[in-house]
Design an enzyme around this catalytic site. Sequence first.
Site, PDB file in Angstrom:
ATOM      1  N   TYR A  67       0.855  -1.191   0.000  1.00  0.00           N
ATOM      2  CA  TYR A  67       0.000   0.000   0.000  1.00  0.00           C
ATOM      3  C   TYR A  67       0.890   1.240   0.000  1.00  0.00           C
ATOM      4  O   TYR A  67       1.600   1.520   0.948  1.00  0.00           O
ATOM      5  CB  TYR A  67      -0.913   0.020   1.221  1.00  0.00           C
ATOM      6  CG  TYR A  67      -1.860  -1.146   1.329  1.00  0.00           C
ATOM      7  CD1 TYR A  67      -2.194  -1.911   0.206  1.00  0.00           C
ATOM      8  CD2 TYR A  67      -2.435  -1.488   2.546  1.00  0.00           C
ATOM      9  CE1 TYR A  67      -3.071  -2.984   0.307  1.00  0.00           C
ATOM     10  CE2 TYR A  67      -3.311  -2.554   2.655  1.00  0.00           C
ATOM     11  CZ  TYR A  67      -3.613  -3.303   1.542  1.00  0.00           C
ATOM     12  OH  TYR A  67      -4.478  -4.364   1.666  1.00  0.00           O
ATOM     13  N   HIS A 133      -0.143 -12.074   1.159  1.00  0.00           N
ATOM     14  CA  HIS A 133      -1.154 -11.228   0.524  1.00  0.00           C
ATOM     15  C   HIS A 133      -1.806 -11.916  -0.684  1.00  0.00           C
ATOM     16  O   HIS A 133      -3.026 -11.864  -0.864  1.00  0.00           O
ATOM     17  CB  HIS A 133      -0.492  -9.918   0.099  1.00  0.00           C
ATOM     18  CG  HIS A 133      -1.434  -8.776  -0.031  1.00  0.00           C
ATOM     19  ND1 HIS A 133      -1.012  -7.461  -0.022  1.00  0.00           N
ATOM     20  CD2 HIS A 133      -2.779  -8.715  -0.186  1.00  0.00           C
ATOM     21  CE1 HIS A 133      -2.060  -6.652  -0.158  1.00  0.00           C
ATOM     22  NE2 HIS A 133      -3.132  -7.391  -0.265  1.00  0.00           N
TER      23      HIS A 133
END
Length: 337
Positions: A67, A133
């Site tokens: 992110y 992830h």
Amino acid sequence: MPASRQLPVHKLGSDGLLSSQQGIGYMGMSTAYTDKNPPTVTDEECIAVIEKALELGCTHLDTSNVYGPETNERLLGKAIKGKRDKFTLATKCGVVNRNGQRGVDGSRKAVREACLASLDRLQTEYIDLYYLHRVDRSLPIEETFKEFKALKEEGKIRDVGISEATAEEIRRAHAVTPLSAVQLEWSLWTRGAEREVIPTCRELGIGIVTYSPLGRSFLTGTITSLNNLHENDFRINKQPRFQGENFQKNLELLKQLDSLAQQKGATPGQLALAWVHSQGPDVFPIPGTKRIKYLQENVAAAFIELSPAERKDVEAIFDQVSGPRYTEDMAKLSGDY
């Protein structure tokens, strides 16, 4: 319906990890969603959200090294400095950006390097919950999770999770080192995980952390036109439900949700989030927000009770959602729902 009660804490999975009943997905504070004319949101305002979250008992904070990339972890590290022990901190590895292209790397070397870098950015000695992830399907998943097991044994991470995995991948990873959480997309308009992934989690005693429980903000009713979104916004580029005719058809469903929400004295987003909470005590939604106002609304949704009839009425609205959740290239990196 503002929040006036503090969220309870529940056991997440079977390995002793504790988490507030609801958390915050931190992604939107640094990446992915972009309004056409965005108001300025400073680091200080983002930190204020975390401070208010602590007051409300919303202490499960979810981020990822991708992110930003990386800037989100630095922001979160700054936000919790001096009060680290009051939060359940989750971050992720496995997604990589190389030469402008997004891919995955689940090699043991990549997992370890990512973990050490995240610890540094987050200014912490340990990560409460560390996820893969996205699964690197170019190598055996067992190899990836051997490194997670090693990091746990070293005390660098306390609990292990996986995100966007198939039921088979969850079983194989869990056999290497017990998983405390599976992160998946689950909301009124994304229910495919109910077929195999969620039953597998419950069979194995793994907690269910639901991202995008508000349908990427669509279910809040705040996105009424694609003109409100920037041309680079993740939703209109990678999510067909936000594109063209699909978007217009889905807006019609939203009107029905809004009608039921008004009858309940809630916002459509609160009704949608209450539905996720109604799925059971092993479900931990992590809606994201940059604003204290919406944080309070989200926390209040955890205390809205739905009768079986109300659940059925809400679910019936989204029996026919227009468009898949991802474009083909994104779907290849995700779970099979």
